[in-house]
Write a protein that holds these residues in place. Sequence first.
Motif, short mmCIF file in Angstrom:
data_model
loop_
_atom_site.label_atom_id
_atom_site.label_comp_id
_atom_site.label_asym_id
_atom_site.label_seq_id
_atom_site.Cartn_x
_atom_site.Cartn_y
_atom_site.Cartn_z
N VAL A 133 -9.28 -11.76 5.78
CA VAL A 133 -10.43 -10.87 5.86
C VAL A 133 -11.49 -11.43 4.91
O VAL A 133 -11.20 -11.66 3.73
N PRO A 134 -12.70 -11.68 5.38
CA PRO A 134 -13.72 -12.27 4.49
C PRO A 134 -13.98 -11.40 3.27
O PRO A 134 -14.02 -10.16 3.35
N ASP A 135 -14.15 -12.04 2.14
CA ASP A 135 -14.45 -11.31 0.90
C ASP A 135 -15.75 -10.51 1.07
O ASP A 135 -16.72 -10.97 1.68
N GLY A 136 -15.75 -9.31 0.53
CA GLY A 136 -16.95 -8.48 0.52
C GLY A 136 -17.40 -7.99 1.87
O GLY A 136 -18.56 -7.62 2.04
N SER A 137 -16.49 -7.92 2.85
CA SER A 137 -16.90 -7.58 4.22
C SER A 137 -16.50 -6.16 4.66
O SER A 137 -17.07 -5.64 5.62
N ALA A 138 -15.55 -5.54 3.99
CA ALA A 138 -14.97 -4.29 4.48
C ALA A 138 -15.62 -3.06 3.85
O ALA A 138 -15.86 -3.01 2.65
N ASP A 139 -15.89 -2.07 4.70
CA ASP A 139 -16.32 -0.76 4.20
C ASP A 139 -15.13 0.06 3.74
O ASP A 139 -15.23 0.86 2.80
N ALA A 140 -13.99 -0.13 4.40
CA ALA A 140 -12.79 0.62 4.06
C ALA A 140 -11.56 -0.23 4.33
O ALA A 140 -11.48 -0.93 5.34
N VAL A 141 -10.61 -0.18 3.41
CA VAL A 141 -9.29 -0.77 3.59
C VAL A 141 -8.30 0.38 3.52
O VAL A 141 -8.31 1.18 2.58
N LEU A 142 -7.45 0.48 4.54
CA LEU A 142 -6.52 1.60 4.64
C LEU A 142 -5.09 1.08 4.72
O LEU A 142 -4.82 0.09 5.39
N THR A 143 -4.18 1.78 4.06
CA THR A 143 -2.78 1.45 4.20
C THR A 143 -1.96 2.72 4.14
O THR A 143 -2.21 3.60 3.30
N PHE A 144 -1.01 2.82 5.03
CA PHE A 144 -0.23 4.04 5.21
C PHE A 144 1.25 3.75 4.99
O PHE A 144 1.87 3.00 5.74
N ARG A 145 1.78 4.29 3.89
CA ARG A 145 3.20 4.18 3.56
C ARG A 145 3.64 2.72 3.44
O ARG A 145 4.64 2.31 4.01
N ASN A 146 2.89 1.96 2.66
CA ASN A 146 3.19 0.53 2.51
C ASN A 146 3.26 0.02 1.09
O ASN A 146 3.84 -1.05 0.86
N VAL A 147 2.71 0.72 0.12
CA VAL A 147 2.68 0.17 -1.24
C VAL A 147 4.11 -0.08 -1.73
O VAL A 147 4.36 -1.06 -2.44
N HIS A 148 5.05 0.76 -1.32
CA HIS A 148 6.44 0.55 -1.74
C HIS A 148 6.98 -0.79 -1.23
O HIS A 148 7.80 -1.43 -1.88
N ASN A 149 6.52 -1.21 -0.05
CA ASN A 149 6.95 -2.51 0.47
C ASN A 149 6.49 -3.65 -0.43
O ASN A 149 7.22 -4.62 -0.66
N TRP A 150 5.26 -3.55 -0.92
CA TRP A 150 4.76 -4.57 -1.83
C TRP A 150 5.54 -4.52 -3.15
O TRP A 150 5.84 -5.55 -3.74
N ARG A 151 5.86 -3.29 -3.57
CA ARG A 151 6.58 -3.11 -4.84
C ARG A 151 7.98 -3.72 -4.77
O ARG A 151 8.49 -4.23 -5.78
N PHE A 152 8.59 -3.71 -3.57
CA PHE A 152 9.91 -4.33 -3.42
C PHE A 152 9.84 -5.82 -3.76
O PHE A 152 10.83 -6.42 -4.14
N GLY A 153 8.65 -6.41 -3.58
CA GLY A 153 8.47 -7.83 -3.88
C GLY A 153 8.20 -8.10 -5.35
O GLY A 153 8.02 -9.26 -5.73
N GLY A 154 8.17 -7.05 -6.17
CA GLY A 154 7.95 -7.21 -7.60
C GLY A 154 6.57 -6.75 -8.04
O GLY A 154 5.64 -6.64 -7.23
N LYS A 155 6.45 -6.47 -9.33
CA LYS A 155 5.18 -5.97 -9.87
C LYS A 155 4.05 -6.98 -9.73
O LYS A 155 2.90 -6.60 -9.45
N ASP A 156 4.36 -8.26 -9.91
CA ASP A 156 3.30 -9.27 -9.82
C ASP A 156 2.74 -9.35 -8.40
O ASP A 156 1.53 -9.48 -8.22
N ASN A 157 3.63 -9.28 -7.41
CA ASN A 157 3.17 -9.32 -6.02
C ASN A 157 2.33 -8.09 -5.69
O ASN A 157 1.34 -8.18 -4.95
N THR A 158 2.71 -6.94 -6.24
CA THR A 158 1.95 -5.72 -6.00
C THR A 158 0.57 -5.83 -6.63
O THR A 158 -0.44 -5.48 -6.01
#
Length: 268
Positions: A133-158
């Motif tokens: 996604v081009p930098d500085g291009s989005a009006d809104a970024v949405l994520t639904f029930r996903n932050v835990h998935n990033w957290r499973f990869g570790g704090k640095d990945n999150t």
Amino acid sequence: MRPLILVASALVALAAPALATTASQSGDAIAAAVAAPTRTAANVARDTYRHPAETLAFFGVKPGDTVVELWPGGGWYTEILAPLSKAGGGTLYAAAPWEKGLARIKDKQAADAATYGALKLAEFPGTGAGPKVPDGSADAVLTFRNVHNWRFGGKDNTADAFRQIYAMLKPGGVLGIEEHRLPEDMDSALEEKSGYMKRSSIVAFAEAAGFKLAGESDINANPKDTHDYPNGVWTLPPNLRDGDKDREKYLAIGESDRMTLKLVKPAR
């Protein structure tokens, strides 16, 4: 000074009806997208738990926006965001690990090009394997029930995920997060395996990346959820990981207790 104050007041008074009209029009567009005949019946049945119209309105999503949906999975929200974007002349990205994470979205595109053909695909988190996604291009970024998935990869990945989201957004852009809520008095180690996240943890990751918390809502709260299942959040519907064991009990609880957070990339 008084004439200037009067002029400013008059301008505010004139702007207020226009702002109200814009909000009303966005609400109508969101309602129409939620009612889109292209949505699958199984997904519509989950509206009672997920409150999509209220959630998107809370995030301030407008039909003409450039919106990024992160890790859309099977496309539950994509089924709403795609017709919303199409009707308003906006741009919609689906961004996930390249390319496996977008397989089911590609299936939707192949099956219904009229609804999903304009949807853009991108890699997230970015590794260089696919388009970003081009930098500085989005009006809104949405994520639904996903932050835990990033957290499973570790704090640095999150932390890196939040930094990449920050880069995607325009100044003043919104990050909308819906996530399974872990009560603050429960063991933080549960974030690594249960699918639940603490509000304080998400806000800390977001603020470290530069975001400011702009609001939160209990639209998707569920006080029946006890947050303490051996098989984590997937014990509850729609997964029902325990099969027929205590099935009626978990159906009576419903889907998980969720926080709904609106974060903003500060305007320059």
